[in-house]
Design a protein around this motif. Structure first.
Motif, mmCIF file in Angstrom:
data_model
loop_
_atom_site.group_PDB
_atom_site.id
_atom_site.type_symbol
_atom_site.label_atom_id
_atom_site.label_comp_id
_atom_site.label_asym_id
_atom_site.label_seq_id
_atom_site.Cartn_x
_atom_site.Cartn_y
_atom_site.Cartn_z
ATOM 1 N N GLY A 35 0.783 -1.239 0.000
ATOM 2 C CA GLY A 35 0.000 0.000 0.000
ATOM 3 C C GLY A 35 0.809 1.281 0.000
ATOM 4 N N LYS A 36 2.139 1.164 -0.185
ATOM 5 C CA LYS A 36 2.959 2.385 -0.100
ATOM 6 C C LYS A 36 2.617 3.379 -1.213
ATOM 7 C CE LYS A 36 7.047 0.392 2.008
ATOM 8 N NZ LYS A 36 8.437 0.009 1.749
ATOM 9 N N ASP A 54 -6.262 -5.396 -4.532
ATOM 10 C CA ASP A 54 -5.387 -6.572 -4.549
ATOM 11 C C ASP A 54 -6.234 -7.844 -4.645
ATOM 12 O OD1 ASP A 54 -2.140 -6.765 -3.818
ATOM 13 O OD2 ASP A 54 -3.243 -8.649 -3.641
ATOM 14 N N LEU A 55 -5.593 -8.855 -5.178
ATOM 15 C CA LEU A 55 -6.231 -10.156 -5.347
ATOM 16 C C LEU A 55 -6.454 -10.851 -4.010
ATOM 17 C CD1 LEU A 55 -6.966 -12.411 -7.428
ATOM 18 C CD2 LEU A 55 -4.569 -13.062 -7.433
ATOM 19 N N ARG A 56 -5.580 -10.544 -3.050
ATOM 20 C CA ARG A 56 -5.611 -11.304 -1.796
ATOM 21 C C ARG A 56 -5.891 -10.394 -0.603
ATOM 22 N NH1 ARG A 56 -0.572 -13.693 -0.895
ATOM 23 N NH2 ARG A 56 0.402 -12.111 -2.196
ATOM 24 N N GLU A 57 -6.562 -10.979 0.380
ATOM 25 C CA GLU A 57 -6.962 -10.220 1.562
ATOM 26 C C GLU A 57 -5.739 -9.792 2.401
ATOM 27 O OE1 GLU A 57 -9.623 -8.663 2.463
ATOM 28 O OE2 GLU A 57 -8.772 -8.123 4.419
ATOM 29 N N GLY A 58 -4.733 -10.678 2.502
ATOM 30 C CA GLY A 58 -3.552 -10.362 3.333
ATOM 31 C C GLY A 58 -2.890 -9.059 2.906
ATOM 32 N N PRO A 59 -2.502 -8.956 1.629
ATOM 33 C CA PRO A 59 -1.904 -7.696 1.157
ATOM 34 C C PRO A 59 -2.850 -6.502 1.301
ATOM 35 C CG PRO A 59 -1.510 -9.455 -0.436
ATOM 36 C CD PRO A 59 -2.407 -10.024 0.615
ATOM 37 N N LEU A 60 -4.137 -6.738 1.050
ATOM 38 C CA LEU A 60 -5.073 -5.616 1.137
ATOM 39 C C LEU A 60 -5.155 -5.095 2.581
ATOM 40 C CD1 LEU A 60 -6.765 -4.170 -0.997
ATOM 41 C CD2 LEU A 60 -8.732 -5.488 -0.244
ATOM 42 N N ARG A 64 -4.456 -1.384 3.973
ATOM 43 C CA ARG A 64 -5.376 -0.626 4.851
ATOM 44 C C ARG A 64 -4.592 0.019 5.986
ATOM 45 N NH1 ARG A 64 -8.717 -5.305 4.435
ATOM 46 N NH2 ARG A 64 -10.376 -4.912 2.941
ATOM 47 N N GLU A 65 -3.629 -0.742 6.516
ATOM 48 C CA GLU A 65 -2.826 -0.217 7.639
ATOM 49 C C GLU A 65 -1.934 0.929 7.165
ATOM 50 O OE1 GLU A 65 -0.946 -3.661 9.411
ATOM 51 O OE2 GLU A 65 -2.914 -4.601 9.732
ATOM 52 N N PHE A 76 -10.769 0.520 -0.753
ATOM 53 C CA PHE A 76 -10.082 -0.772 -0.893
ATOM 54 C C PHE A 76 -10.977 -1.749 -1.635
ATOM 55 C CE2 PHE A 76 -8.446 1.528 2.667
ATOM 56 C CZ PHE A 76 -7.082 1.455 2.459
ATOM 57 N N ARG A 77 -10.403 -2.444 -2.592
ATOM 58 C CA ARG A 77 -11.189 -3.415 -3.360
ATOM 59 C C ARG A 77 -10.413 -4.736 -3.436
ATOM 60 N NH1 ARG A 77 -14.585 -0.186 -7.231
ATOM 61 N NH2 ARG A 77 -15.735 1.114 -5.746
ATOM 62 N N LEU A 78 -11.129 -5.813 -3.148
ATOM 63 C CA LEU A 78 -10.521 -7.144 -3.183
ATOM 64 C C LEU A 78 -10.975 -7.861 -4.456
ATOM 65 C CD1 LEU A 78 -9.010 -9.452 -1.593
ATOM 66 C CD2 LEU A 78 -11.258 -10.094 -0.700
ATOM 67 N N GLY A 79 -10.009 -8.350 -5.237
ATOM 68 C CA GLY A 79 -10.383 -9.103 -6.437
ATOM 69 C C GLY A 79 -9.298 -9.032 -7.481
ATOM 70 N N SER A 80 -9.564 -9.683 -8.602
ATOM 71 C CA SER A 80 -8.532 -9.808 -9.632
ATOM 72 C C SER A 80 -8.520 -8.629 -10.600
ATOM 73 C CB SER A 80 -8.744 -11.106 -10.418
ATOM 74 O OG SER A 80 -7.710 -11.218 -11.377
ATOM 75 N N GLY A 81 -7.344 -8.092 -10.793
ATOM 76 C CA GLY A 81 -7.101 -7.092 -11.832
ATOM 77 C C GLY A 81 -8.085 -5.960 -11.835
#
Ligand SMILES: C[S@@+](CC[C@H](N)C(=O)[O-])C[C@H]1O[C@@H](n2cnc3c(N)ncnc32)[C@H](O)[C@@H]1O
Length: 225
Positions: A35-36, A54-60, A64-65, A76-81
């Motif tokens: 997220g930088k 991002d595709l994955r919850e961990g990176p997202l 957020r942090e 923030f949006r979770l999903g592909s591309g």
């Protein structure tokens, strides 16, 4: 959780990507991970609204942090591309830190992005030449590129826009694009050719291998500056 409101430091690669984002635009950071970049774009005031995706919850969650101090400007949006966006929601789109094939797949899956109003900033982690070739064939023009190093690796930060004019680029164009003449271009070019040859060694016989063979042949035959 972040405690400081100072925008994160960007390395040369992400700083070059940020520089291509138009001030005042709504931007999407696809594959935002830490997220930088999203935080910098929101926190520096360059963009009033940032989609951190991002595709994955961990990176997202990491994003957020990192972006917490500017949460009012980051969605923030979770999903592909680009599937996470509606056409036109963001005008500037950054896809950084993914392999060239993933970037091609992401663009191909979003036909709406084949439109000259979108400002694309692409930072392939691998196979820069294959991405340049794909862009030219699909009607995207490279407006500019910034060659830089980060963590000891060469990167080409590409700024592209759809024109609808499809072209078959030369081997040398695929290899260097608009990095020609920039500091380190010679080293970069030789290194990219070496990497492409290595990639070719791992390919099974077939159309992809034949295409890469032809490209390498052309690159070697082309007259380098
Ligand atoms: C190496 S990180 C790059 C992070 C950041 N963009 C950068 O350049 O420093 C790649 C990120 O892309 C995400 N990613 C991979 N495939 C993706 C896809 N199809 N759509 C969205 N995100 C994706 C991964 O989950 C990961 O967080």
């Amino acid at each position: 959780m972040r405690t400081s409101n100072a925008v994160p430091h960007l390395d040369a690669r992400l700083a070059a990507a940020a520089a291509y984002v138009r001030p005042g635009s709504t931007v999407a950071d696809i594959g935002c991970d830490h997220g930088k970049l999203s935080a910098w774009l929101a926190g520096s005031g360059r963009c009033p609204l940032v989609f951190a995706c991002d595709l994955r919850e961990g990176p997202l969650q990491k994003a957020r942090e990192t972006c917490a101090p500017w949460a009012d400007r980051v969605v923030f949006r979770l999903g592909s591309g680009l599937k996470v966006l509606a056409p036109g929601e963001a005008q500037d789109i950054v896809i950084a830190g993914m392999g060239a094939e993933t970037i091609m797949e992401i663009l191909d899956a979003a036909p709406w992005v084949f439109d000259g109003r979108y400002n694309l900033i692409l930072v392939p982690a691998t196979k820069h030449s294959l991405l340049r070739r794909w862009l030219a064939r699909r009607g995207f023009a490279l407006q500019s590129e910034t060659l830089c190093t980060a963590a000891g690796r060469w990167y080409a930060v590409m700024n592209a826009r759809y024109t609808g004019i499809c072209a078959e680029p030369t081997g040398l164009w695929c290899l260097s694009g608009k990095t020609e003449g920039q500091p380190g271009a010679g080293i970069y070019r030789a290194q990219q050719l070496g990497k492409l040859k290595k990639y070719r060694l791992g390919l099974a016989p077939g159309p992809e291998a034949d295409g890469v063979d032809a490209l390498i042949r052309e690159m070697e035959e082309d007259k380098w500056p």
